[in-house]
Design an enzyme around this catalytic site. Structure first.
Site, short mmCIF file in Angstrom:
data_model
loop_
_atom_site.label_atom_id
_atom_site.label_comp_id
_atom_site.label_asym_id
_atom_site.label_seq_id
_atom_site.Cartn_x
_atom_site.Cartn_y
_atom_site.Cartn_z
N ARG A 73 14.37 -11.59 -6.71
CA ARG A 73 13.51 -11.45 -8.46
C ARG A 73 14.41 -11.37 -9.60
NH1 ARG A 73 9.02 -7.33 -5.63
NH2 ARG A 73 6.95 -9.00 -5.36
N LYS A 122 -5.23 -7.32 8.36
CA LYS A 122 -6.52 -6.45 8.02
C LYS A 122 -7.36 -8.22 7.76
CE LYS A 122 -5.61 -1.97 6.98
NZ LYS A 122 -5.64 -1.40 6.01
N GLY A 144 5.70 -11.51 -0.36
CA GLY A 144 5.65 -10.89 0.20
C GLY A 144 5.59 -11.42 1.40
N GLY A 190 0.68 -9.54 -3.53
CA GLY A 190 -0.48 -9.25 -3.93
C GLY A 190 -0.81 -10.40 -5.18
P1 AMP Z 1 -0.21 -7.84 5.55
O1 AMP Z 1 0.28 -7.05 4.13
O2 AMP Z 1 -1.85 -8.10 5.43
O3 AMP Z 1 0.20 -9.46 4.83
O4 AMP Z 1 0.23 -7.29 6.48
C1 AMP Z 1 1.33 -7.84 7.14
C2 AMP Z 1 2.10 -6.84 7.63
O5 AMP Z 1 0.49 -6.92 9.27
C3 AMP Z 1 3.43 -6.35 8.76
O6 AMP Z 1 3.92 -5.25 8.53
C4 AMP Z 1 2.75 -7.71 10.23
O7 AMP Z 1 4.02 -6.86 10.99
C5 AMP Z 1 1.66 -7.27 9.98
N1 AMP Z 1 1.35 -7.67 11.66
C6 AMP Z 1 1.15 -8.45 11.31
N2 AMP Z 1 0.52 -9.25 12.33
C7 AMP Z 1 0.09 -7.75 13.26
C8 AMP Z 1 -0.35 -7.70 14.59
N3 AMP Z 1 -0.74 -8.49 15.20
N4 AMP Z 1 -0.56 -6.09 14.78
C9 AMP Z 1 -0.12 -4.69 14.18
N5 AMP Z 1 0.39 -5.34 12.68
C10 AMP Z 1 0.55 -7.07 12.71
#
Ligand code: AMP
Length: 394
Positions: free
Chosen positions: A37, A198, A351, A374
């Site tokens: 960055r 999520k 990210g 984000g």
């Molecule tokens: P996000 O910030 O929504 O992009 O989520 C990223 C996070 O999702 C990372 O820390 C990953 O470890 C977690 N993640 C991805 N797949 C899984 C999974 N199957 N179970 C639990 N955490 C997950």
């Protein structure tokens, strides 16, 4: 982009306030572990130096929550920036206090001053007009080059633009060019890969991408909500039972739009949430009770790889598994590798996916790696980014 950039304004020998995104990762000894960055801000800073500006930089770092916390000081950034530029970067002891004010006042053309972490003041995130005004008083022109915080309406990203002529730097220009072209004018087939924890975080982007892409691949924690929505058991896997309807709607929309929706066909599961937990791969319809899905399986990786071979534009956001644990990073790393080998426009939406690509040493094989997770998600969702909206129109 219909917003003015540093090229559209006369900034010769002017005092310029630049909002950068210096929110870099550091280890416990305050060594910067990834300077991407900081490097991304160099083109704009160098351009201002060529124009003999007096340059006042500001940024946030981490989440000090409106309090002065030395562990969130930007001092290590000043040092690293100074090293990269081969030029002194003067560090202010505060943001709008006496030290910053006197250093800003004395700053000569061709010199660079870095203010302390703007989030040492709670007013920053509240977009407080008085605080914005104080920041604006430092300079004659405002340049926003912090794409990573462009989706936040804070004092240093939007508020200052009420008091100064505001234009974008080269980083924001570049980000909008790549993300904008991919979304508006993609060479087809256009494939999006979405992962992450999520559904609730990504439902907006799923919905808007279904209007644009030919294929949508879903992996990561999100996939289990889609499994559950189809009536299957997901054991202890991350699953949002209140989002089953949204997942169903997304599946129906994909069908109606003729979008190929690729969900995992198998998943690597673990007994417990720990790096060395016992693990195995099972079909997605056979996740046992007491086990947790942590990655996509080999068959899914193969299926995704095959699909990517013919893609001409790919956007990827979110890891495909719990990639922080090596044994569940295989899906994420395999997709990063597959993207590095195809002949197409590859855009990594910041990210964790950007971090995975960097870690695998594949960054220079991608067309564009966004500096804002984000912000790029919100852009892909079709939302207006306040940090961009606040800039002057061309
Ligand atoms: P996000 O910030 O929504 O992009 O989520 C990223 C996070 O999702 C990372 O820390 C990953 O470890 C977690 N993640 C991805 N797949 C899984 C999974 N199957 N179970 C639990 N955490 C997950």
């Amino acid at each position: 982009m219909n917003k003015k950039t540093v090229k559209d304004i006369d900034l010769k020998e002017k005092k310029v306030l630049v909002r950068c995104d210096f929110n870099v990762p550091m280890d416990e000894n305050k060594n910067i572990t990834d300077n991407t960055r900081i490097k991304a801000a160099l083109p704009t800073i160098n351009y201002l130096l060529e124009n003999n500006c007096a340059i006042i930089l500001c940024s946030h770092l981490g989440r000090p929550k409106g309090e002065i916390k030395p562990e969130f000081s930007l001092k290590p950034v000043a040092k690293e920036l100074s090293r990269l530029l081969g030029k002194e970067v003067i560090m202010a002891e505060d943001v709008i206090g006496e030290d910053a004010q006197s250093k800003a006042k004395e700053l000569k053309n061709g010199e660079i001053l870095l203010l302390e972490n703007v989030r040492f003041h709670k007013e920053e995130e509240k977009n407080d007009p008085e605080f914005s005004k104080k920041l604006a008083e430092f300079a004659q022109i405002f340049v926003n080059d912090a794409f990573g915080t462009a989706h936040r309406a804070h004092s240093s990203t939007t508020g200052v633009a009420n008091y100064l002529p505001a234009v974008s730097g080269f980083l924001i220009e570049k980000e909008l060019k790549f993300l904008g072209n991919a979304i508006e004018n993609p060479e087809r087939p256009f494939v999006a890969i979405l992962g992450g924890a999520k559904v609730s975080d990504k439902i907006g982007v799923i919905d808007s991408l279904l209007d644009k892409v030919d294929t949508l691949m879903i992996g990561g924690g999100m996939a289990y909500t889609f499994f559950k929505a189809q009536g299957y058991e997901v054991g202890n896997s991350i699953c949002e039972v209140d989002k089953l309807d949204l997942a169903k709607q997304a599946m129906e929309k994909a069908k109606a739009k003729g979008v190929k929706l690729l969900l995992p066909v198998d998943t690597k599961i673990g007994k417990e949430f720990k790096p060395d937990t016992e693990s195995k791969t099972v079909p997605w319809t056979e996740i046992p009770e007491d086990w947790e899905g942590f990655d996509i399986g080999e068959k899914t990786i193969k299926m995704f790889e095959e699909e990517l071979k013919t893609a001409k534009t790919v956007i990827w956001n979110g890891p495909l598994g719990l990639f922080e644990f090596d044994q569940f990073a295989i899906g994420t790393n395999s997709i990063a590798k597959a993207l590095s080998e195809i002949d197409s426009t590859t855009i990594i939406g910041g990210g964790d996916s950007a971090a995975a690509v960097e870690k695998a040493g594949l960054a220079d094989k991608m067309t564009h790696i966004s500096t804002g997770g984000g912000a790029s998600l919100e852009f892909l969702e079709g939302k207006k980014l306040p940090g961009i909206e606040a800039l002057q129109d061309k």
